[in-house]
Design a protein around this motif. Structure first.
Motif, mmCIF file in Angstrom:
data_model
loop_
_atom_site.group_PDB
_atom_site.id
_atom_site.type_symbol
_atom_site.label_atom_id
_atom_site.label_comp_id
_atom_site.label_asym_id
_atom_site.label_seq_id
_atom_site.Cartn_x
_atom_site.Cartn_y
_atom_site.Cartn_z
ATOM 1 N N SER A 115 10.475 6.728 1.565
ATOM 2 C CA SER A 115 10.043 6.408 -0.053
ATOM 3 C C SER A 115 9.629 5.193 0.704
ATOM 4 O O SER A 115 9.604 4.125 0.123
ATOM 5 C CB SER A 115 10.649 6.377 -0.938
ATOM 6 O OG SER A 115 11.946 6.274 -1.263
ATOM 7 N N ALA A 118 6.982 4.085 1.722
ATOM 8 C CA ALA A 118 5.809 4.481 2.165
ATOM 9 C C ALA A 118 4.611 3.323 1.966
ATOM 10 O O ALA A 118 3.841 3.787 2.193
ATOM 11 C CB ALA A 118 5.846 4.560 0.181
ATOM 12 N N GLY A 119 4.803 1.765 1.506
ATOM 13 C CA GLY A 119 3.675 0.690 1.790
ATOM 14 C C GLY A 119 2.953 1.674 3.159
ATOM 15 O O GLY A 119 1.866 1.184 3.425
ATOM 16 N N LEU A 121 2.652 3.450 4.708
ATOM 17 C CA LEU A 121 2.256 5.352 5.334
ATOM 18 C C LEU A 121 0.691 5.481 4.282
ATOM 19 O O LEU A 121 0.758 6.619 3.755
ATOM 20 C CB LEU A 121 3.310 5.925 5.311
ATOM 21 C CG LEU A 121 4.479 5.530 6.308
ATOM 22 C CD1 LEU A 121 5.238 6.903 5.952
ATOM 23 C CD2 LEU A 121 4.223 5.868 7.149
ATOM 24 N N GLN A 122 0.530 4.209 3.846
ATOM 25 C CA GLN A 122 -1.087 4.026 3.153
ATOM 26 C C GLN A 122 -2.286 4.203 3.956
ATOM 27 O O GLN A 122 -2.566 3.471 4.730
ATOM 28 C CB GLN A 122 -1.231 3.432 2.023
ATOM 29 C CG GLN A 122 0.138 3.324 0.798
ATOM 30 C CD GLN A 122 -0.558 2.512 -0.180
ATOM 31 O OE1 GLN A 122 -1.024 1.173 -0.013
ATOM 32 N NE2 GLN A 122 0.311 2.735 -1.172
ATOM 33 N N GLN A 123 -3.199 4.871 3.505
ATOM 34 C CA GLN A 123 -4.162 5.388 4.362
ATOM 35 C C GLN A 123 -5.268 3.907 4.184
ATOM 36 O O GLN A 123 -5.773 3.496 5.142
ATOM 37 C CB GLN A 123 -5.475 6.490 4.413
ATOM 38 C CG GLN A 123 -5.987 6.494 5.329
ATOM 39 C CD GLN A 123 -6.764 7.741 5.282
ATOM 40 O OE1 GLN A 123 -7.246 8.370 4.079
ATOM 41 N NE2 GLN A 123 -7.702 8.491 6.336
ATOM 42 N N ARG A 124 -4.922 3.326 2.952
ATOM 43 C CA ARG A 124 -6.173 2.037 2.818
ATOM 44 C C ARG A 124 -4.935 1.845 1.750
ATOM 45 O O ARG A 124 -4.512 2.322 1.181
ATOM 46 C CB ARG A 124 -7.399 3.064 2.264
ATOM 47 C CG ARG A 124 -7.864 3.651 3.426
ATOM 48 C CD ARG A 124 -9.635 3.723 2.224
ATOM 49 N NE ARG A 124 -10.037 4.749 3.353
ATOM 50 C CZ ARG A 124 -11.350 4.575 3.912
ATOM 51 N NH1 ARG A 124 -12.648 3.822 3.003
ATOM 52 N NH2 ARG A 124 -11.936 5.395 4.104
ATOM 53 N N LEU A 125 -5.710 0.476 1.468
ATOM 54 C CA LEU A 125 -4.767 -0.109 0.481
ATOM 55 C C LEU A 125 -5.822 -0.286 -0.774
ATOM 56 O O LEU A 125 -6.584 0.031 -0.887
ATOM 57 C CB LEU A 125 -4.954 -1.687 0.811
ATOM 58 C CG LEU A 125 -4.240 -2.390 1.686
ATOM 59 C CD1 LEU A 125 -3.864 -3.530 2.281
ATOM 60 C CD2 LEU A 125 -2.152 -1.941 1.081
ATOM 61 N N PRO A 126 -5.096 -0.482 -1.525
ATOM 62 C CA PRO A 126 -6.470 -0.194 -3.745
ATOM 63 C C PRO A 126 -6.695 -1.585 -3.604
ATOM 64 O O PRO A 126 -6.807 -2.772 -2.896
ATOM 65 C CB PRO A 126 -4.923 -0.033 -4.291
ATOM 66 C CG PRO A 126 -3.275 -0.617 -3.663
ATOM 67 C CD PRO A 126 -4.709 -0.218 -1.748
#
Length: 131
Positions: A115, A118-119, A121-126
């Motif tokens: 956890s 987590a940042g 392992l994000q595929q795309r940023l919002p």
């Protein structure tokens, strides 16, 4: 499963503490390295690159053993483990079993604190609004 993660963290910390200290104190005898691996490690030694690597191993090991900043310790160890795997895969296959054990331990510890990553392992940023 929690016990497994604790044991993996402790073993990983202990392995890197021992080998990190060995880099400075030379208490584990090692036969002279020959061939490509000897040249490679020789260049790392002469350039004092290994001093930094052993210091990072010690810092990460202590963090793992005291259970503080474990994600930071894993981040410090990841490139070191990749290099260990590459060296033993490409130049010195006799050390590959220990390298694989260290990799499995790293993955187990990573899974216990995933956890914190987590940042990354994000595929795309919002999408963010530019106000």
């Amino acid at each position: 499963m929690k016990i497994t993660f604790i044991i993996a963290r402790f073993l990983l910390g202990l392995i890197f503490l021992i080998f990190g200290l060995n880099g400075f104190l030379h208490f584990i005898p090692s036969p002279p390295l020959t061939g490509t691996v000897g040249q490679f490690v020789g260049a790392l030694f002469v350039s004092h690159y290994l001093v930094v690597v052993f210091l990072l191993q010690l810092i990460a090991a202590v963090l793992l053993l005291i259970n503080r900043y474990v994600p930071l310790a894993l981040t410090l160890l990841a490139p070191i483990i990749v290099n260990i795997l590459l060296i033993h895969t490409l130049m010195a296959p006799s050390g590959l079993p220990l390298a694989l054990i260290v990799t499995v331990l790293w993955i187990l510890v990573f899974l216990s604190v995933r956890s914190a990553f987590a940042g990354l392992l994000q595929q795309r940023l919002p999408a963010q609004s530019l106000q």
